[in-house]
Design an enzyme around this catalytic site. Structure first.
Site, mmCIF file in Angstrom:
data_model
loop_
_atom_site.group_PDB
_atom_site.id
_atom_site.type_symbol
_atom_site.label_atom_id
_atom_site.label_comp_id
_atom_site.label_asym_id
_atom_site.label_seq_id
_atom_site.Cartn_x
_atom_site.Cartn_y
_atom_site.Cartn_z
ATOM 1 N N ARG A 89 0.854 -1.214 0.000
ATOM 2 C CA ARG A 89 0.000 0.000 0.000
ATOM 3 C C ARG A 89 0.876 1.245 0.000
ATOM 4 N NH1 ARG A 89 -1.149 0.422 6.414
ATOM 5 N NH2 ARG A 89 0.724 -0.736 6.843
ATOM 6 N N ASP A 121 -6.304 -3.760 0.318
ATOM 7 C CA ASP A 121 -6.875 -2.789 -0.623
ATOM 8 C C ASP A 121 -5.883 -1.692 -1.019
ATOM 9 O OD1 ASP A 121 -6.691 -1.397 1.716
ATOM 10 O OD2 ASP A 121 -8.813 -0.881 1.872
ATOM 11 N N GLY A 122 -4.701 -1.726 -0.417
ATOM 12 C CA GLY A 122 -3.698 -0.723 -0.758
ATOM 13 C C GLY A 122 -3.976 0.654 -0.173
ATOM 14 N N ARG A 179 15.008 -2.572 3.789
ATOM 15 C CA ARG A 179 14.791 -3.235 5.076
ATOM 16 C C ARG A 179 15.628 -4.489 5.193
ATOM 17 N NH1 ARG A 179 8.969 -1.841 5.028
ATOM 18 N NH2 ARG A 179 8.915 -0.277 3.391
ATOM 19 N N ASP A 252 10.737 -6.849 8.350
ATOM 20 C CA ASP A 252 10.369 -6.002 7.202
ATOM 21 C C ASP A 252 10.130 -4.563 7.652
ATOM 22 O OD1 ASP A 252 8.128 -7.347 8.506
ATOM 23 O OD2 ASP A 252 6.849 -6.230 7.135
ATOM 24 N N ASP A 262 7.418 2.670 10.256
ATOM 25 C CA ASP A 262 6.202 1.906 10.474
ATOM 26 C C ASP A 262 5.559 2.177 11.825
ATOM 27 O OD1 ASP A 262 4.315 0.197 9.356
ATOM 28 O OD2 ASP A 262 5.928 -0.830 8.325
HETATM 29 P P1 AMP Z 1 2.947 -3.598 8.180
HETATM 30 O O1 AMP Z 1 2.354 -4.427 9.270
HETATM 31 O O2 AMP Z 1 2.336 -2.244 8.087
HETATM 32 O O3 AMP Z 1 4.415 -3.572 8.218
HETATM 33 O O4 AMP Z 1 2.524 -4.314 6.822
HETATM 34 C C1 AMP Z 1 2.929 -5.625 6.513
HETATM 35 C C2 AMP Z 1 2.722 -5.916 5.041
HETATM 36 O O5 AMP Z 1 1.345 -5.848 4.710
HETATM 37 C C3 AMP Z 1 3.423 -4.961 4.101
HETATM 38 O O6 AMP Z 1 3.928 -5.689 3.032
HETATM 39 C C4 AMP Z 1 2.330 -4.019 3.674
HETATM 40 O O7 AMP Z 1 2.591 -3.449 2.419
HETATM 41 C C5 AMP Z 1 1.124 -4.936 3.637
HETATM 42 N N1 AMP Z 1 -0.120 -4.217 3.874
HETATM 43 C C6 AMP Z 1 -0.537 -3.667 5.030
HETATM 44 N N2 AMP Z 1 -1.720 -3.050 4.879
HETATM 45 C C7 AMP Z 1 -2.089 -3.211 3.592
HETATM 46 C C8 AMP Z 1 -3.227 -2.804 2.816
HETATM 47 N N3 AMP Z 1 -4.223 -2.102 3.347
HETATM 48 N N4 AMP Z 1 -3.234 -3.162 1.525
HETATM 49 C C9 AMP Z 1 -2.238 -3.867 0.986
HETATM 50 N N5 AMP Z 1 -1.155 -4.273 1.650
HETATM 51 C C10 AMP Z 1 -1.065 -3.953 2.947
HETATM 52 MG MG MG Z 2 5.766 -2.536 7.277
#
Ligand code: AMP
Ligand code: MG
Length: 491
Positions: A89, A121-122, A179, A252, A262
């Site tokens: 996203r 949903d990005g 990362r 990550d 993050d």
């Molecule tokens: P995070 O927990 O924010 O580090 O996200 C973990 C992974 O999930 C990353 O690869 C993000 O890009 C993906 N991600 C989180 N939220 C969304 C979303 N709403 N749509 C698509 N990918 C997501």
């Molecule tokens: Mg992340």
């Protein structure tokens, strides 16, 4: 050019990313822009707040020189291996060289789906965008290495989670978004060539002075590991010093640049308790305040593991080298943590017994359930004549502290330091981003479109060490009914 792009990551081979433009949104509306940061990036702040600037920050306009991509990575999430993640996203618009000659990524978070979105949903809901804006800018003002927030815009569209929420996009700025998981992705594919390219890229960008020209790949990889360990040790120590709990220290979410990234379920601790955990999904307390240093060490082991192919020709040799390097991490952390705690206590020199003095203070805070931030601030005020603007009405020490105070004062007398109080007041903040205020500002914005508290919070948090002219409300700890016990990723 409205944004002076100068892109380097996109020069790497195509297996490092996917070309991906942001998905347009219905009705971009500016929430807040950061003119000071814009200037640092060589972007005209007036342009940033113009229709074109807002359209760009919403992903509706791709300015000249941008080359939008979503990058690929893998990672360990809560200890479990995930072979492919990636910007699901977030879209990297490109890079700029700041007036400080530092290279920065400009990334839109919440800009629509990418090949790495999996089921997502990005998009990003307004709340997490506001939280990230507030906390990342506060961290920068507190002197912590961090990604920054250039702008936040509303999309005019809804995002569907458990409830329907307003959608928003955050423009995130970081020295890079590479990362541990980026290295892990290529290591798991045994792609030695990619690892070599990545080592060169990261050293060139973040640690150019650490290696001599003509150094071998093995030397460069080991140097990189060591530099990243030092940077992480300093970073996590700086979190401990202000009671910051990251909440999702997955591999990550650990940048090789040594910046905090993050701001999902992160939160600052109010009452001192090392077991504190806020994230609703962190059931085992893996990322509790107390565990942050050992988790950072664990994460460094993941990086070392990912570098095995480029640390030496023979695997056993590489593993030996990696192990030996990793053994240095606890000392790096301890050194950074001890220095930080000495500064917090107003001690310029290191004497025997200082660590016990610090530990006893923390133990007292824990026993008496005192506020971490305000207690250190009050201590700073007590190290000399109390400044006119002070926290005496917000914090104090019960008589159980008398013995400790005597020990501390005796210790202070062993060194002459005319700037002690000034130093302490610049080390121990009066204002931190309190969870209850962040939550209150999110509720006001999401339900009534009222961004007043959000804006005032950010303005006040820009000078966290200064109490004069500040709304005292922002320095207060939460009343018992205001305490926030849980935070949510909000993805
Ligand atoms: P995070 O927990 O924010 O580090 O996200 C973990 C992974 O999930 C990353 O690869 C993000 O890009 C993906 N991600 C989180 N939220 C969304 C979303 N709403 N749509 C698509 N990918 C997501
Ligand atoms: Mg992340």
């Amino acid at each position: 050019m409205s944004v002076p792009f100068n892109n380097s990551y996109v020069q790497l081979p195509e297996r490092f990313y996917s070309r991906q433009s942001p998905t347009k949104v219905r009705k971009p509306e500016l929430i807040r822009a950061n003119p000071a940061l814009a200037k640092l990036l060589g972007i005209d702040p007036k342009w940033l707040s113009s229709d074109d600037g807002i359209a760009t920050m919403a992903g509706n306009l791709i300015p000249d020189g941008a080359d939008p991509i979503a990058t690929v990575y893998a990672g360990h999430q809560f200890g479990s291996w995930n072979p492919q993640l990636g910007d699901g996203r977030a879209i990297l618009l490109g890079e700029v060289i700041g007036t400080d000659r530092q290279r920065y990524d400009l990334q839109l978070k919440g800009a629509g789906q990418t090949p790495y979105s999996r089921m997502g949903d990005g998009r990003a809901p307004l709340g997490p965008v506001m939280r990230e804006y507030i906390v990342s800018e506060a961290m920068a003002a507190l002197g912590v290495q961090t990604s920054r927030s250039l702008a936040a815009v509303m999309t005019g569209e809804s995002v569907y989670r458990e409830e329907t929420l307003p959608g928003a996009v955050l423009t995130r700025v970081a020295k890079s978004h590479i990362r541990i998981g980026t290295f892990q992705f290529f290591a798991s594919k045994e792609d030695k060539e990619a690892l070599g390219l990545l080592v060169d890229h990261v050293i060139g960008r973040h640690y150019p002075d650490a290696v001599q020209t003509g150094a071998s790949l093995n030397t460069k990889a080991l140097t990189l590991l060591d530099e990243v360990m030092r940077a992480q040790a300093k970073l996590v120590a700086s979190w401990q010093m202000i009671g910051f709990i990251h909440g999702v220290m997955n591999t990550d979410n650990v940048l090789l640049s040594g910046e905090t990234i993050d701001y999902g379920p992160c939160a600052f601790m109010d009452t001192y308790n090392p077991e504190t955990v806020f994230s609703s999904i962190d059931h085992g307390g893996r990322y509790a305040y107390r565990n942050q240093p050992s988790i950072a060490h664990w994460n460094m082991a993941c990086l070392a593991q990912a570098l095995v192919l480029v640390l030496a020709d023979k695997e056993e040799t590489a593993i030996e080298i990696a192990k030996e390097a990793l053994d240095k991490f606890p000392d790096y952390f301890l050194d950074a943590n001890t220095s930080g705690m000495q500064r917090k206590l107003g001690l310029a020199e290191r004497h025997e017994g200082d660590e016990i003095l610090a530990k006893d203070f923390l133990d007292l805070l824990e026993t008496h359930q005192l506020d971490f931030t305000l207690s250190f601030r009050r201590l700073s005020e007590l190290s000399g004549a109390a400044p006119t603007a002070n926290v005496s009405s917000l914090a104090g020490f019960p008589s159980a502290f008398d013995g400790w105070m005597t020990r501390w004062n005796t210790r202070l007398e062993t060194e002459v330091n005319p700037t002690r109080q000034q130093d302490m007041l610049r080390t121990n903040p009066a204002i931190i981003p309190r969870n209850h205020l962040i939550e209150e500002s999110i509720v006001a914005a999401s339900t009534a479109g009222n961004f007043e508290l959000f804006n005032r919070l950010i303005d006040n948090l820009a000078t966290p060490f200064d109490l004069t002219g500040v709304d005292a409300r922002f320095a207060k700890k939460p009343k018992s009914e205001q305490v926030v016990r849980q935070t949510f990723c909000g993805t």
